[in-house]
Each structure stands twice: as structure tokens, then as C-alpha cells.
Design a protein around this motif. Structure first.
Motif, PDB file in Angstrom:
ATOM      1  N   ALA A 193     -81.445   8.635 -99.187  1.00 36.28           N
ATOM      2  CA  ALA A 193     -81.981   9.502-100.238  1.00 36.28           C
ATOM      3  C   ALA A 193     -81.062  10.702-100.428  1.00 36.28           C
ATOM      4  N   PRO A 194     -80.910  11.200-101.653  1.00 34.23           N
ATOM      5  CA  PRO A 194     -80.054  12.366-101.887  1.00 34.23           C
ATOM      6  C   PRO A 194     -80.638  13.623-101.258  1.00 34.23           C
ATOM      7  N   GLN A 195     -79.797  14.661-101.165  1.00 31.60           N
ATOM      8  CA  GLN A 195     -80.219  15.916-100.538  1.00 31.60           C
ATOM      9  C   GLN A 195     -81.436  16.525-101.225  1.00 31.60           C
ATOM     10  N   ASN A 223     -87.057   8.962 -95.836  1.00 28.81           N
ATOM     11  CA  ASN A 223     -86.664   8.219 -94.644  1.00 28.81           C
ATOM     12  C   ASN A 223     -86.123   6.827 -94.967  1.00 28.81           C
ATOM     13  N   ASN A 224     -86.008   6.520 -96.264  1.00 33.60           N
ATOM     14  CA  ASN A 224     -85.554   5.197 -96.674  1.00 33.60           C
ATOM     15  C   ASN A 224     -84.043   5.124 -96.564  1.00 33.60           C
ATOM     16  N   MET A 241     -73.546   0.159-105.751  1.00 34.62           N
ATOM     17  CA  MET A 241     -73.937   0.320-107.152  1.00 34.62           C
ATOM     18  C   MET A 241     -75.447   0.187-107.335  1.00 34.62           C
ATOM     19  N   GLU A 242     -76.026  -0.786-106.665  1.00 39.50           N
ATOM     20  CA  GLU A 242     -77.478  -0.972-106.763  1.00 39.50           C
ATOM     21  C   GLU A 242     -78.211   0.246-106.220  1.00 39.50           C
ATOM     22  N   GLY A 243     -77.709   0.808-105.116  1.00 40.81           N
ATOM     23  CA  GLY A 243     -78.303   2.010-104.571  1.00 40.81           C
ATOM     24  C   GLY A 243     -78.205   3.191-105.524  1.00 40.81           C
ATOM     25  N   LEU A 244     -77.057   3.345-106.162  1.00 38.65           N
ATOM     26  CA  LEU A 244     -76.870   4.424-107.131  1.00 38.65           C
ATOM     27  C   LEU A 244     -77.812   4.271-108.322  1.00 38.65           C
ATOM     28  N   MET A 245     -78.021   3.044-108.786  1.00 39.86           N
ATOM     29  CA  MET A 245     -78.945   2.810-109.889  1.00 39.86           C
ATOM     30  C   MET A 245     -80.387   3.141-109.499  1.00 39.86           C
ATOM     31  N   ASP A 246     -80.685   3.073-108.207  1.00 42.49           N
ATOM     32  CA  ASP A 246     -82.023   3.425-107.705  1.00 42.49           C
ATOM     33  C   ASP A 246     -82.135   4.907-107.357  1.00 42.49           C
ATOM     34  N   GLY A 247     -81.090   5.674-107.654  1.00 40.98           N
ATOM     35  CA  GLY A 247     -81.119   7.102-107.374  1.00 40.98           C
ATOM     36  C   GLY A 247     -80.782   7.456-105.940  1.00 40.98           C
ATOM     37  N   MET A 248     -80.236   6.496-105.202  1.00 40.17           N
ATOM     38  CA  MET A 248     -79.898   6.734-103.798  1.00 40.17           C
ATOM     39  C   MET A 248     -78.432   7.178-103.673  1.00 40.17           C
ATOM     40  N   THR A 249     -78.041   7.535-102.456  1.00 36.09           N
ATOM     41  CA  THR A 249     -76.723   8.104-102.205  1.00 36.09           C
ATOM     42  C   THR A 249     -75.970   7.322-101.142  1.00 36.09           C
ATOM     43  N   PRO A 250     -74.933   6.561-101.507  1.00 40.34           N
ATOM     44  CA  PRO A 250     -74.063   5.953-100.497  1.00 40.34           C
ATOM     45  C   PRO A 250     -73.335   7.042 -99.723  1.00 40.34           C
ATOM     46  N   ARG A 265     -70.431  11.835 -99.433  1.00 43.72           N
ATOM     47  CA  ARG A 265     -71.552  11.278-100.188  1.00 43.72           C
ATOM     48  C   ARG A 265     -71.150  11.005-101.636  1.00 43.72           C
ATOM     49  N   VAL A 266     -71.663   9.902-102.171  1.00 45.28           N
ATOM     50  CA  VAL A 266     -71.419   9.521-103.563  1.00 45.28           C
ATOM     51  C   VAL A 266     -72.708   9.758-104.336  1.00 45.28           C
ATOM     52  N   SER A 267     -72.673  10.686-105.269  1.00 41.16           N
ATOM     53  CA  SER A 267     -73.883  11.102-105.981  1.00 41.16           C
ATOM     54  C   SER A 267     -74.280  10.111-107.067  1.00 41.16           C
TER      55      SER A 267
END
Length: 299
Positions: free
Chosen positions: A85-87, A92-93, A120-129, A145-147
Motif C-alpha cells: 500500500a502507498p504511504q 497490511n496488504n 503493472m497490475e499492482g499500480l492499476m490497483d493503486g498499490m506501490t511496487p 518505490r514506484v508510485s
């Protein structure tokens, strides 16, 4: 027990905030830039104080992601890669994608297709690699981190670019080889499929200004016969190009008989390698047409 082990692994991979130096774009400065052509597609994300992250897909190749560092702070070895999850949206995901190599170069981390797609799938879900690795200068951990902010705005255009890519790139067609059966100068269906890709590329890239076609044989038969057969083999490829719209003035044909083998003519397998026509694409200089040459050919 298995769940506890996974939690311990994630605890090791993700240092507590404050004991790691983090490079990331925040909500106000997160940007993505798309570069699109039929030769390559890239999505670039500037990472303040670090460099940039790039999703890159070249024609004829697979998707990759790489970090381009102004000065790589990570120690060589392996970095942990997670989707978290982004900052600004704590949670906890956390999904672990395992480890990726860290090298000592301007592109210290390069990620292959599968992990890049997961990113890419994580970024589309609003998550942060997030990449985590020990620094080279002390025991501090480095996090990159990749926003996901603004990423979805460019994603569909990126997919459209990928769908429009050529089937091959210049490196893949710069040197092309067609093999022939004994005493034959005929193109098979497979040969035509190989040459079709060359034609597709030639019609798309106007920087290719000349095509050199070299015909060859094995050592069977008389020298005069082999020279004539090698000419027929180079001419059949030349004819294919012309019939498919390639300007005749771009093409130089040469024929060499058995003079330039790529393998010793001491077995059926090796002779099959020598019964060939090679096609070489050149950029920047237009060559005059000729029927033969004494110059040593490539391929």
C-alpha cells in the motif's frame, strides 16, 4: 507455522520506516510519461533524488521494467520486490514478488516480463511496487518505490502502443539466413515467413537504405555449377523482396558458390548449413546494384 514464516519474511524484507532511506514520488510530484512508436513503447516514472523507473517494451521482445539510477545507492546482490500500500494509504496488504538481481551499473535493477506485469497490475490497483536492498556504504537499507499516482491515465494508451508494435526489431532482421535443400533454389513456406518479417520491417524503417544478398552452396558439384546455383539462390530472395514492394535499387546480390563455408563440408549436417542465402540490412549508405562480388560476405 507457514503463516508465521511468511510474516517473518516480510518483516525482514520491509524495514520499519525510519531505518531505511526511501526514494519515492509523493502525491504532488508523481508523474508518468509515455513514449510510443511502432518500434518501442515506454512508460517512464521520475523518482526524485534517485533517477527513474521505466516499463519498456521493444518490438519483437518481451516487456521489462528497469530502474535507472543517477548514482546507485544499493549494494550488489539481490533486492526484495513487494507490492504494498502507498504511504498515504497505509494497509497490511503486501504481496511479495521475491528477489531481483542488483548490479553495479546505471540500470542496477532489471525486472523480467512476469514480475513487470505483476507490477503493472499492482499500480492499476493503486498499490506501490517497492524495491529494498542494503546500501553499499553502510548498514542502512535503501527503498525505491514506484508510485501509482497518474499511472492509470497512461495505461490504456500504453496498451494501444504495444498492440501496434512491429513483430520484429532491427537486431532481429539485420542478419537473416535462408537454408536450401540439395541442388535447390526454391523458397519454402517457412522461408517466406522469415522473409516476410524482413519486408515488414523494411517498409517501416526508412533508415535502412541497402540490402545485401549473398548466395552460397556446399562443396558438392563442380565449381561452375555451384556458382550458378548460388546465383539462383540469391536471385530467388531478391525476387521475393521486389515482388513484395521493396525497391530494386536498394538491393545488391552477390553469389559465391562454395567459397565461403560456415562449416566444414564433411557431413550432411554441415553441408546443410552451407547451402544458404544471407540477407544483410544496412543503414545510412545506399549501395549500387551488382550481380557478383569478390568481397568476403558476412554470414
Amino acid at each position: 507455522m507457514a503463516i508465521l514464516s511468511k510474516l517473518l519474511l516480510l518483516f525482514v524484507l520491509i524495514p520499519v520506516e525510519g531505518v531505511a532511506k526511501t526514494y519515492t514520488a509523493d502525491l504532488s510530484n508523481s508523474q508518468w510519461y509515455l513514449s510510443a512508436s511502432i518500434f518501442e513503447c515506454s512508460l517512464t516514472h521520475p523518482i526524485p533524488r534517485y533517477g527513474k523507473g521505466v516499463f519498456y517494451h521493444e518490438a519483437g521482445e518481451k516487456l521489462t521494467f528497469y530502474l535507472n539510477a543517477n548514482a546507485n545507492p544499493m549494494k550488489t546482490g539481490k533486492a526484495a520486490l513487494v507490492i504494498e500500500a502507498p504511504q498515504w494509504r497505509p494497509g497490511n496488504n503486501v504481496q511479495s514478488l521475491g528477489y531481483v538481481p542488483v548490479s553495479e551499473s546505471s540500470k542496477p535493477i532489471v525486472v523480467g516480463r512476469t514480475k513487470a506485469r505483476n507490477m503493472m497490475e499492482g499500480l492499476m490497483d493503486g498499490m506501490t511496487p517497492t524495491f529494498t536492498r542494503r546500501s553499499w556504504y553502510n548498514d542502512e537499507s535503501i527503498r525505491v518505490r514506484v508510485s501509482s499516482v497518474n499511472f492509470p491515465d497512461f495505461y490504456n494508451d500504453y496498451l494501444n502502443c504495444v498492440a501496434s508494435l512491429l513483430p520484429v526489431n532491427f537486431r532481429q532482421v539485420e542478419r537473416t539466413k535462408v537454408l536450401f535443400k540439395v541442388d535447390k533454389a526454391e523458397l519454402t513456406e517457412d522461408d517466406r515467413k522469415i522473409l516476410e518479417k524482413v519486408v515488414i520491417y523494411l517498409k517501416a524503417d526508412n533508415t535502412v537504405t541497402s540490402i545485401v544478398i549473398d548466395g552460397h552452396t556446399d562443396s558438392s558439384g563442380r565449381r561452375i555449377y555451384n556458382r550458378r546455383l548460388s546465383k539462383e539462390r540469391s536471385e530467388v530472395v531478391r525476387t521475393y523482396f521486389i515482388e513484395n514492394g521493396i525497391p530494386e535499387e536498394m538491393i545488391t546480390t552477390r553469389y559465391h558458390g562454395e567459397r565461403y563455408p560456415v562449416a566444414k563440408n564433411n557431413s550432411k549436417k554441415n553441408k546443410a548449413k552451407n547451402r544458404r542465402t544471407t540477407v544483410r540490412l544496412e543503414r545510412g549508405t545506399r549501395m549500387a546494384s551488382s550481380s557478383s562480388s569478390n568481397a568476403s560476405p558476412e554470414g
